[in-house]
Design a protein around this motif. Structure first.
Motif, PDB file in Angstrom:
ATOM      1  N   PHE A   1      41.698  66.254  68.798  1.00  0.00           N
ATOM      2  CA  PHE A   1      40.278  66.465  69.010  1.00  0.00           C
ATOM      3  C   PHE A   1      39.689  67.289  67.870  1.00  0.00           C
ATOM      4  CE2 PHE A   1      41.684  65.339  73.193  1.00  0.00           C
ATOM      5  CZ  PHE A   1      40.589  64.792  73.836  1.00  0.00           C
ATOM      6  N   SER A   2      38.511  66.913  67.433  1.00  0.00           N
ATOM      7  CA  SER A   2      37.820  67.676  66.395  1.00  0.00           C
ATOM      8  C   SER A   2      37.128  68.885  67.017  1.00  0.00           C
ATOM      9  CB  SER A   2      36.776  66.803  65.713  1.00  0.00           C
ATOM     10  OG  SER A   2      35.716  66.503  66.620  1.00  0.00           O
ATOM     11  N   ALA A   3      36.677  69.793  66.168  1.00  0.00           N
ATOM     12  CA  ALA A   3      35.972  70.974  66.662  1.00  0.00           C
ATOM     13  C   ALA A   3      34.711  70.580  67.411  1.00  0.00           C
ATOM     14  CB  ALA A   3      35.636  71.908  65.494  1.00  0.00           C
ATOM     15  N   ASP A   4      34.004  69.566  66.910  1.00  0.00           N
ATOM     16  CA  ASP A   4      32.785  69.114  67.589  1.00  0.00           C
ATOM     17  C   ASP A   4      33.107  68.493  68.948  1.00  0.00           C
ATOM     18  OD1 ASP A   4      31.231  69.979  65.495  1.00  0.00           O
ATOM     19  OD2 ASP A   4      31.038  67.994  64.561  1.00  0.00           O
ATOM     20  N   GLU A   5      34.195  67.745  69.020  1.00  0.00           N
ATOM     21  CA  GLU A   5      34.591  67.146  70.300  1.00  0.00           C
ATOM     22  C   GLU A   5      34.962  68.214  71.315  1.00  0.00           C
ATOM     23  OE1 GLU A   5      36.583  62.839  69.464  1.00  0.00           O
ATOM     24  OE2 GLU A   5      37.633  64.571  68.620  1.00  0.00           O
ATOM     25  N   ILE A   6      35.655  69.240  70.855  1.00  0.00           N
ATOM     26  CA  ILE A   6      36.032  70.324  71.761  1.00  0.00           C
ATOM     27  C   ILE A   6      34.798  71.064  72.247  1.00  0.00           C
ATOM     28  CG2 ILE A   6      37.272  72.513  71.936  1.00  0.00           C
ATOM     29  CD1 ILE A   6      39.280  71.336  69.878  1.00  0.00           C
ATOM     30  N   ALA A   7      33.862  71.319  71.341  1.00  0.00           N
ATOM     31  CA  ALA A   7      32.617  71.993  71.727  1.00  0.00           C
ATOM     32  C   ALA A   7      31.852  71.167  72.757  1.00  0.00           C
ATOM     33  CB  ALA A   7      31.753  72.234  70.494  1.00  0.00           C
ATOM     34  N   ALA A   8      31.879  69.855  72.614  1.00  0.00           N
ATOM     35  CA  ALA A   8      31.189  68.989  73.572  1.00  0.00           C
ATOM     36  C   ALA A   8      31.867  69.037  74.931  1.00  0.00           C
ATOM     37  CB  ALA A   8      31.150  67.554  73.041  1.00  0.00           C
ATOM     38  N   LEU A   9      33.189  69.091  74.952  1.00  0.00           N
ATOM     39  CA  LEU A   9      33.918  69.182  76.219  1.00  0.00           C
ATOM     40  C   LEU A   9      33.599  70.486  76.943  1.00  0.00           C
ATOM     41  CD1 LEU A   9      37.422  67.780  75.182  1.00  0.00           C
ATOM     42  CD2 LEU A   9      35.670  66.628  76.543  1.00  0.00           C
ATOM     43  N   VAL A  10      33.457  71.578  76.187  1.00  0.00           N
ATOM     44  CA  VAL A  10      33.082  72.860  76.787  1.00  0.00           C
ATOM     45  C   VAL A  10      31.655  72.787  77.318  1.00  0.00           C
ATOM     46  CG1 VAL A  10      32.673  75.308  76.339  1.00  0.00           C
ATOM     47  CG2 VAL A  10      34.679  74.184  75.351  1.00  0.00           C
ATOM     48  N   ARG A  11      30.756  72.226  76.503  1.00  0.00           N
ATOM     49  CA  ARG A  11      29.342  72.110  76.895  1.00  0.00           C
ATOM     50  C   ARG A  11      29.163  71.284  78.160  1.00  0.00           C
ATOM     51  NH1 ARG A  11      27.080  68.508  72.928  1.00  0.00           N
ATOM     52  NH2 ARG A  11      27.733  66.942  74.466  1.00  0.00           N
ATOM     53  N   ASP A  12      29.963  70.221  78.287  1.00  0.00           N
ATOM     54  CA  ASP A  12      29.820  69.301  79.417  1.00  0.00           C
ATOM     55  C   ASP A  12      30.637  69.734  80.644  1.00  0.00           C
ATOM     56  OD1 ASP A  12      28.197  67.794  77.786  1.00  0.00           O
ATOM     57  OD2 ASP A  12      29.782  66.367  77.229  1.00  0.00           O
ATOM     58  N   GLY A  13      31.291  70.889  80.561  1.00  0.00           N
ATOM     59  CA  GLY A  13      32.041  71.385  81.700  1.00  0.00           C
ATOM     60  C   GLY A  13      33.353  70.686  81.946  1.00  0.00           C
ATOM     61  N   VAL A  14      33.849  69.958  80.940  1.00  0.00           N
ATOM     62  CA  VAL A  14      35.131  69.283  81.072  1.00  0.00           C
ATOM     63  C   VAL A  14      36.275  70.263  80.893  1.00  0.00           C
ATOM     64  CG1 VAL A  14      36.620  67.494  80.100  1.00  0.00           C
ATOM     65  CG2 VAL A  14      34.164  67.088  80.329  1.00  0.00           C
ATOM     66  N   THR A  15      36.096  71.165  79.922  1.00  0.00           N
ATOM     67  CA  THR A  15      37.062  72.236  79.716  1.00  0.00           C
ATOM     68  C   THR A  15      36.303  73.552  79.727  1.00  0.00           C
ATOM     69  OG1 THR A  15      38.931  72.996  78.379  1.00  0.00           O
ATOM     70  CG2 THR A  15      37.002  72.214  77.171  1.00  0.00           C
ATOM     71  N   LYS A  16      37.012  74.610  79.445  1.00  0.00           N
ATOM     72  CA  LYS A  16      36.456  75.941  79.619  1.00  0.00           C
ATOM     73  C   LYS A  16      36.924  76.834  78.500  1.00  0.00           C
ATOM     74  CE  LYS A  16      36.106  79.257  83.469  1.00  0.00           C
ATOM     75  NZ  LYS A  16      36.527  79.480  84.867  1.00  0.00           N
ATOM     76  N   ALA A  17      35.996  77.559  77.888  1.00  0.00           N
ATOM     77  CA  ALA A  17      36.384  78.502  76.846  1.00  0.00           C
ATOM     78  C   ALA A  17      37.020  79.719  77.503  1.00  0.00           C
ATOM     79  CB  ALA A  17      35.159  78.929  76.025  1.00  0.00           C
ATOM     80  N   VAL A  18      38.044  80.259  76.871  1.00  0.00           N
ATOM     81  CA  VAL A  18      38.770  81.380  77.482  1.00  0.00           C
ATOM     82  C   VAL A  18      37.868  82.583  77.693  1.00  0.00           C
ATOM     83  CG1 VAL A  18      39.621  82.371  75.312  1.00  0.00           C
ATOM     84  CG2 VAL A  18      40.907  82.693  77.428  1.00  0.00           C
ATOM     85  N   ALA A  19      36.854  82.731  76.855  1.00  0.00           N
ATOM     86  CA  ALA A  19      35.939  83.872  77.002  1.00  0.00           C
ATOM     87  C   ALA A  19      35.174  83.818  78.323  1.00  0.00           C
ATOM     88  CB  ALA A  19      34.948  83.888  75.843  1.00  0.00           C
TER      89      ALA A  19
END
Length: 400
Positions: free
Chosen positions: A380-398
């Protein structure tokens, strides 16, 4: 490090049975990717904590793992886990197979993506019987495999569960063996496979291996049960100032015990003199042993029995166990520094290898601590990961 170095495991388990199995695989050197919901494994909430989500049951069942959060009910979450599975050696899950099918993550689906995958399920019941879709928990399986009934026979007649998640841990260890055997077969054939490890059948075998007795034969010779295990005096023995654990088992040990205690009268008693005699009269034997051991202190008996080469051990409680001189000398439960939880005790793997020693490489992770790292490894690219966080698919540790 460890004999399973290089093996990648996608861990879709929670609570205790599956996590204990995958922690063991991680202790043995496998790379364990723990897939959690946004709420995290429920054991994060059990017991006293210094910080929310990092309870002692979780800490002691999830070392040597990396944590990623994925919402598998969202298409992007399912696609992400399939990308992890595509590069994995093993997938372990402990929901019912029907739930995996509803997520479209059944073996028929994932085996097409990764034919070399070992697809290991630890769940309640074998899938070819009427209980296939039933839910299962440790207590239920203890009851269904006669453990409370056996406890009642040895005590006050009241059925009780064993005060330990015995089923979860036994089935978890059975899963470790089944997974390792499947990896050996894959190395020979190049093909992965589905392996089911059901709780009910595993524990039925575990219990009945001791207690089948006359039920082994058809027609039965008795109603089953191992008399020595069911004797009411098979227990820690009361001494004059506490309790002690003693087993006098074979003829040599009994001969030494008679000499050490001056009980020559028992040496010639047919109920005590031979293995067969003792087995037939086990309640009488253990009751007499209990009476003898009440006559001296725990320390006196320990010295006498060790000198006579009769097996003896202390009866610990949870606190004193950690101070046992052997536990201390082997550094089995050292106090170490967790990056967020401070000073904690961490039990080592009990197995030892001469050529591939195991070492703890990671302590139990915070929820979603490694999401970005794991997704990057999966391509996954950085942009793809950011999109997954934005869409609630994954979660940032912070956010945890």
């Amino acid at each position: 490090m460890g004999p399973l170095k290089g093996i990648k495991v996608v861990d879709m388990t929670s609570v205790l049975m599956g996590p204990f199995a995958t922690q063991t695989l991680g202790d043995y050197g496998a790379d364990i990717i723990k897939v959690e919901s946004h709420d995290g494994d429920v054991t994060r909430q059990i017991g006293p904590t210094r910080h929310p989500g990092m309870g002692p049951v979780f800490l002691n069942t999830n070392r040597n793992k990396r944590s990623i959060c994925l919402d598998l009910k969202k298409p992007a979450g399912r696609d992400a886990v399939l990308r992890l599975i595509a590069k994995a050696d093993v997938l372990v899950y402990n929901v019912r197979p029907q739930a995996m099918a509803r997520l479209q993550l059944g073996y028929d689906v994932v085996s097409k993506i990764n034919p070399r995958l070992i697809y290991a399920g630890v769940f309640g019941f074998g899938q070819d019987g009427p209980y296939a879709a039933k839910p299962a928990y440790d207590d239920l399986i203890q009851g269904a495999t006669a453990l409370p009934a056996l406890m009642a026979q040895t005590g006050d007649g009241v059925p009780r569960y064993v005060p330990n998640a015995l089923v979860d841990r036994i089935v978890g260890l059975t899963a470790v063996g089944a997974i390792c055997a499947s990896l050996v077969d894959r190395d020979r054939t190049g093909r992965g496979q589905r392996v089911d490890i059901p709780m009910f059948e595993t524990m039925a075998s575990f219990v009945m291996g001791d207690h089948m007795g006359g039920l082994t034969y058809e027609p039965p010779l008795d109603k089953g049960g191992y008399a020595r295990h069911l004797s009411p005096d098979r227990r820690p023995y009361k001494t004059s100032d506490g309790y002690i654990c003693v087993i006098v088992y074979n003829d040599k040990q009994w001969t030494n015990f008679f000499a050490a205690t001056g009980r020559d009268d028992l040496r010639t008693n047919p109920k005590f003199a031979t293995f067969a005699g003792r087995a037939t009269n086990i309640d009488t034997v253990y009751a007499e042993l209990a009476r003898i051991l009440e006559t001296k202190s725990t320390s006196e008996w320990t010295a006498i029995l060790e000198k006579a080469d009769v097996p003896v051990m202390p009866m610990h409680d949870l606190e004193s166990l950690l101070q046992d001189p052997h536990i201390v000398a082997t550094d089995f439960a050292p106090v170490i520094d967790h990056p967020t939880e401070g000073r904690i005790r961490n039990m080592r793997s009990s197995a030892r290898w001469s050529e591939t020693p195991v070492e703890m490489t990671r302590l139990a992770p915070r929820l979603s601590e490694h999401s970005a790292e794991i997704l990057q490894e999966a391509g996954f690219s950085a942009d793809e990961i950011a999109a997954l966080v934005r869409d609630g698919v994954t979660k940032a540790v912070a956010d945890t």
